[in-house]
Design a protein around this motif. Structure first.
Motif, PDB file in Angstrom:
ATOM      1  N   LEU A 118      -5.823 -44.132 -20.832  1.00 40.68           N
ATOM      2  CA  LEU A 118      -6.796 -43.606 -19.876  1.00 40.68           C
ATOM      3  C   LEU A 118      -6.164 -42.491 -19.057  1.00 40.68           C
ATOM      4  CD1 LEU A 118      -8.179 -47.032 -18.676  1.00 40.68           C
ATOM      5  CD2 LEU A 118      -9.379 -45.368 -20.110  1.00 40.68           C
ATOM      6  N   PRO A 119      -6.925 -41.488 -18.665  1.00 40.06           N
ATOM      7  CA  PRO A 119      -6.390 -40.407 -17.844  1.00 40.06           C
ATOM      8  C   PRO A 119      -6.071 -40.878 -16.420  1.00 40.06           C
ATOM      9  CG  PRO A 119      -8.552 -39.816 -18.747  1.00 40.06           C
ATOM     10  CD  PRO A 119      -8.324 -41.256 -19.040  1.00 40.06           C
ATOM     11  N   ILE A 120      -5.119 -40.208 -15.790  1.00 38.89           N
ATOM     12  CA  ILE A 120      -4.878 -40.507 -14.392  1.00 38.89           C
ATOM     13  C   ILE A 120      -6.151 -40.198 -13.612  1.00 38.89           C
ATOM     14  CG2 ILE A 120      -2.370 -40.204 -14.508  1.00 38.89           C
ATOM     15  CD1 ILE A 120      -2.742 -37.506 -13.122  1.00 38.89           C
ATOM     16  N   GLY A 121      -6.338 -40.914 -12.532  1.00 37.03           N
ATOM     17  CA  GLY A 121      -7.569 -40.785 -11.763  1.00 37.03           C
ATOM     18  C   GLY A 121      -8.632 -41.786 -12.183  1.00 37.03           C
ATOM     19  N   SER A 122      -8.429 -42.430 -13.344  1.00 41.69           N
ATOM     20  CA  SER A 122      -9.389 -43.439 -13.788  1.00 41.69           C
ATOM     21  C   SER A 122      -9.349 -44.631 -12.842  1.00 41.69           C
ATOM     22  CB  SER A 122      -9.068 -43.906 -15.213  1.00 41.69           C
ATOM     23  OG  SER A 122      -9.237 -42.853 -16.139  1.00 41.69           O
ATOM     24  N   VAL A 123     -10.501 -45.230 -12.627  1.00 36.20           N
ATOM     25  CA  VAL A 123     -10.617 -46.405 -11.768  1.00 36.20           C
ATOM     26  C   VAL A 123     -11.008 -47.577 -12.656  1.00 36.20           C
ATOM     27  CG1 VAL A 123     -11.813 -47.432  -9.795  1.00 36.20           C
ATOM     28  CG2 VAL A 123     -11.250 -44.985  -9.789  1.00 36.20           C
ATOM     29  N   VAL A 124     -10.220 -48.646 -12.585  1.00 37.57           N
ATOM     30  CA  VAL A 124     -10.405 -49.792 -13.483  1.00 37.57           C
ATOM     31  C   VAL A 124     -10.379 -51.104 -12.714  1.00 37.57           C
ATOM     32  CG1 VAL A 124      -9.321 -48.558 -15.403  1.00 37.57           C
ATOM     33  CG2 VAL A 124      -7.932 -50.045 -13.966  1.00 37.57           C
ATOM     34  N   ARG A 125     -10.948 -52.129 -13.331  1.00 42.05           N
ATOM     35  CA  ARG A 125     -10.791 -53.494 -12.842  1.00 42.05           C
ATOM     36  C   ARG A 125     -10.043 -54.256 -13.938  1.00 42.05           C
ATOM     37  NH1 ARG A 125     -13.316 -56.004  -8.860  1.00 42.05           N
ATOM     38  NH2 ARG A 125     -15.187 -54.726  -9.031  1.00 42.05           N
ATOM     39  N   LEU A 126      -9.027 -54.996 -13.533  1.00 39.69           N
ATOM     40  CA  LEU A 126      -8.249 -55.773 -14.484  1.00 39.69           C
ATOM     41  C   LEU A 126      -8.905 -57.119 -14.737  1.00 39.69           C
ATOM     42  CD1 LEU A 126      -4.632 -55.098 -13.172  1.00 39.69           C
ATOM     43  CD2 LEU A 126      -5.999 -53.758 -14.782  1.00 39.69           C
ATOM     44  N   ILE A 172      -5.614 -45.403 -11.482  1.00 37.60           N
ATOM     45  CA  ILE A 172      -4.411 -45.080 -12.244  1.00 37.60           C
ATOM     46  C   ILE A 172      -3.823 -43.771 -11.726  1.00 37.60           C
ATOM     47  CG2 ILE A 172      -3.548 -44.422 -14.525  1.00 37.60           C
ATOM     48  CD1 ILE A 172      -5.790 -46.257 -15.673  1.00 37.60           C
ATOM     49  N   TYR A 173      -2.518 -43.794 -11.413  1.00 44.40           N
ATOM     50  CA  TYR A 173      -1.878 -42.547 -11.005  1.00 44.40           C
ATOM     51  C   TYR A 173      -0.680 -42.197 -11.877  1.00 44.40           C
ATOM     52  CZ  TYR A 173       2.018 -44.785  -8.502  1.00 44.40           C
ATOM     53  OH  TYR A 173       3.149 -45.498  -8.172  1.00 44.40           O
ATOM     54  N   GLY A 174      -0.399 -43.001 -12.879  1.00 39.98           N
ATOM     55  CA  GLY A 174       0.693 -42.686 -13.797  1.00 39.98           C
ATOM     56  C   GLY A 174       0.527 -43.443 -15.107  1.00 39.98           C
ATOM     57  N   VAL A 175       0.961 -42.826 -16.209  1.00 38.61           N
ATOM     58  CA  VAL A 175       0.911 -43.467 -17.523  1.00 38.61           C
ATOM     59  C   VAL A 175       2.322 -43.579 -18.086  1.00 38.61           C
ATOM     60  CG1 VAL A 175      -1.433 -42.680 -18.026  1.00 38.61           C
ATOM     61  CG2 VAL A 175       0.488 -41.291 -18.757  1.00 38.61           C
ATOM     62  N   LYS A 176       2.511 -44.628 -18.911  1.00 34.26           N
ATOM     63  CA  LYS A 176       3.809 -44.921 -19.540  1.00 34.26           C
ATOM     64  C   LYS A 176       4.916 -44.889 -18.488  1.00 34.26           C
ATOM     65  CE  LYS A 176       3.593 -45.838 -23.495  1.00 34.26           C
ATOM     66  NZ  LYS A 176       3.285 -47.236 -23.900  1.00 34.26           N
ATOM     67  N   GLN A 177       4.795 -45.786 -17.545  1.00 34.80           N
ATOM     68  CA  GLN A 177       5.711 -45.864 -16.410  1.00 34.80           C
ATOM     69  C   GLN A 177       6.629 -47.071 -16.536  1.00 34.80           C
ATOM     70  OE1 GLN A 177       5.535 -43.542 -13.584  1.00 34.80           O
ATOM     71  NE2 GLN A 177       4.456 -42.483 -15.216  1.00 34.80           N
ATOM     72  N   THR A 178       7.844 -46.952 -16.021  1.00 26.36           N
ATOM     73  CA  THR A 178       8.812 -48.042 -16.042  1.00 26.36           C
ATOM     74  C   THR A 178       8.971 -48.605 -14.646  1.00 26.36           C
ATOM     75  OG1 THR A 178       9.997 -47.021 -17.881  1.00 26.36           O
ATOM     76  CG2 THR A 178      11.198 -48.662 -16.602  1.00 26.36           C
ATOM     77  N   ASP A 179       8.863 -49.921 -14.552  1.00 31.96           N
ATOM     78  CA  ASP A 179       9.078 -50.624 -13.289  1.00 31.96           C
ATOM     79  C   ASP A 179      10.571 -50.566 -12.977  1.00 31.96           C
ATOM     80  OD1 ASP A 179       9.517 -52.501 -11.249  1.00 31.96           O
ATOM     81  OD2 ASP A 179       8.059 -53.922 -12.047  1.00 31.96           O
ATOM     82  N   GLY A 180      10.933 -49.918 -11.882  1.00 27.22           N
ATOM     83  CA  GLY A 180      12.326 -49.753 -11.503  1.00 27.22           C
ATOM     84  C   GLY A 180      13.040 -51.065 -11.225  1.00 27.22           C
ATOM     85  N   LYS A 181      12.297 -52.086 -10.840  1.00 24.12           N
ATOM     86  CA  LYS A 181      12.899 -53.395 -10.537  1.00 24.12           C
ATOM     87  C   LYS A 181      13.261 -54.170 -11.799  1.00 24.12           C
ATOM     88  CE  LYS A 181      10.472 -54.003  -6.149  1.00 24.12           C
ATOM     89  NZ  LYS A 181       9.461 -54.793  -5.425  1.00 24.12           N
ATOM     90  N   PHE A 240     -14.551 -45.568 -13.681  1.00 22.01           N
ATOM     91  CA  PHE A 240     -14.560 -44.110 -13.623  1.00 22.01           C
ATOM     92  C   PHE A 240     -13.465 -43.598 -14.536  1.00 22.01           C
ATOM     93  CE2 PHE A 240     -12.972 -40.076 -11.924  1.00 22.01           C
ATOM     94  CZ  PHE A 240     -14.147 -39.339 -11.874  1.00 22.01           C
ATOM     95  N   LEU A 241     -13.778 -42.618 -15.357  1.00 23.35           N
ATOM     96  CA  LEU A 241     -12.805 -42.026 -16.265  1.00 23.35           C
ATOM     97  C   LEU A 241     -12.275 -40.736 -15.655  1.00 23.35           C
ATOM     98  CD1 LEU A 241     -11.546 -42.518 -19.043  1.00 23.35           C
ATOM     99  CD2 LEU A 241     -13.337 -41.069 -20.000  1.00 23.35           C
ATOM    100  N   GLY A 242     -10.960 -40.646 -15.510  1.00 24.17           N
ATOM    101  CA  GLY A 242     -10.325 -39.470 -14.929  1.00 24.17           C
ATOM    102  C   GLY A 242     -10.460 -38.240 -15.813  1.00 24.17           C
ATOM    103  N   LEU A 243      -9.919 -37.128 -15.332  1.00 22.28           N
ATOM    104  CA  LEU A 243     -10.036 -35.835 -15.998  1.00 22.28           C
ATOM    105  C   LEU A 243      -9.321 -35.818 -17.341  1.00 22.28           C
ATOM    106  CD1 LEU A 243     -10.976 -32.881 -15.773  1.00 22.28           C
ATOM    107  CD2 LEU A 243      -8.813 -32.382 -14.635  1.00 22.28           C
ATOM    108  N   ASN A 244     -10.032 -35.373 -18.354  1.00 20.48           N
ATOM    109  CA  ASN A 244      -9.485 -35.250 -19.703  1.00 20.48           C
ATOM    110  C   ASN A 244      -9.709 -33.814 -20.161  1.00 20.48           C
ATOM    111  OD1 ASN A 244      -8.445 -35.728 -22.218  1.00 20.48           O
ATOM    112  ND2 ASN A 244     -10.231 -36.810 -22.979  1.00 20.48           N
ATOM    113  N   ASP A 245      -8.716 -32.967 -19.885  1.00 22.34           N
ATOM    114  CA  ASP A 245      -8.852 -31.543 -20.209  1.00 22.34           C
ATOM    115  C   ASP A 245      -7.759 -31.110 -21.181  1.00 22.34           C
ATOM    116  OD1 ASP A 245      -6.598 -31.551 -18.599  1.00 22.34           O
ATOM    117  OD2 ASP A 245      -7.402 -30.157 -17.108  1.00 22.34           O
ATOM    118  N   GLY A 246      -7.678 -29.828 -21.429  1.00 24.79           N
ATOM    119  CA  GLY A 246      -6.681 -29.290 -22.342  1.00 24.79           C
ATOM    120  C   GLY A 246      -5.258 -29.567 -21.905  1.00 24.79           C
ATOM    121  N   GLU A 247      -5.003 -29.504 -20.629  1.00 21.88           N
ATOM    122  CA  GLU A 247      -3.651 -29.769 -20.114  1.00 21.88           C
ATOM    123  C   GLU A 247      -3.240 -31.204 -20.434  1.00 21.88           C
ATOM    124  OE1 GLU A 247      -1.167 -29.053 -15.962  1.00 21.88           O
ATOM    125  OE2 GLU A 247      -3.329 -28.731 -16.003  1.00 21.88           O
ATOM    126  N   ARG A 248      -4.177 -32.132 -20.272  1.00 23.34           N
ATOM    127  CA  ARG A 248      -3.882 -33.527 -20.593  1.00 23.34           C
ATOM    128  C   ARG A 248      -3.638 -33.687 -22.092  1.00 23.34           C
ATOM    129  NH1 ARG A 248      -6.678 -38.283 -22.157  1.00 23.34           N
ATOM    130  NH2 ARG A 248      -5.480 -40.097 -21.547  1.00 23.34           N
TER     131      ARG A 248
END
Length: 95
Positions: free
Chosen positions: A7-15, A24-33, A68-76
């Protein structure tokens, strides 16, 4: 899961079993802890970031509903291409 299904960043989801929505503000992220990689990191919607304790790591399979689905443009699309190439190369190096 395929990279182009993220999903693009900016998407709003319910788990699943969630009571609040996350943005969502980041994809393929690693938990530092823990060092664990997740598909997404998000913050409560509509509040946004409330500090490090309010950042939630989760996977695509945890998503029950997309509000809500975040922005999906050419840059993405360019980003997803680079991300796919990164994971292909990583997989080849592990063989």
């Amino acid at each position: 899961m395929e990279i182009n299904q993220l999903l693009p960043i900016g998407s709003v989801v319910r788990l699943k079993k969630g009571t609040r929505r996350l943005m969502i503000y980041g994809v393929k992220q690693t938990d530092g802890k823990t060092g664990t990689e997740y598909d997404y990191v998000g913050v409560l919607y509509p509040e946004g970031s409330l500090g490090r304790e309010g950042h939630f790591f989760f996977n695509h399979s945890d998503v029950e509903k997309v509000s809500f689905l975040g922005l999906n443009d050419g840059e993405r699309q360019v980003f997803l291409g680079k991300l796919s190439a990164y994971y292909r190369k990583k997989a080849e190096n592990q063989e």
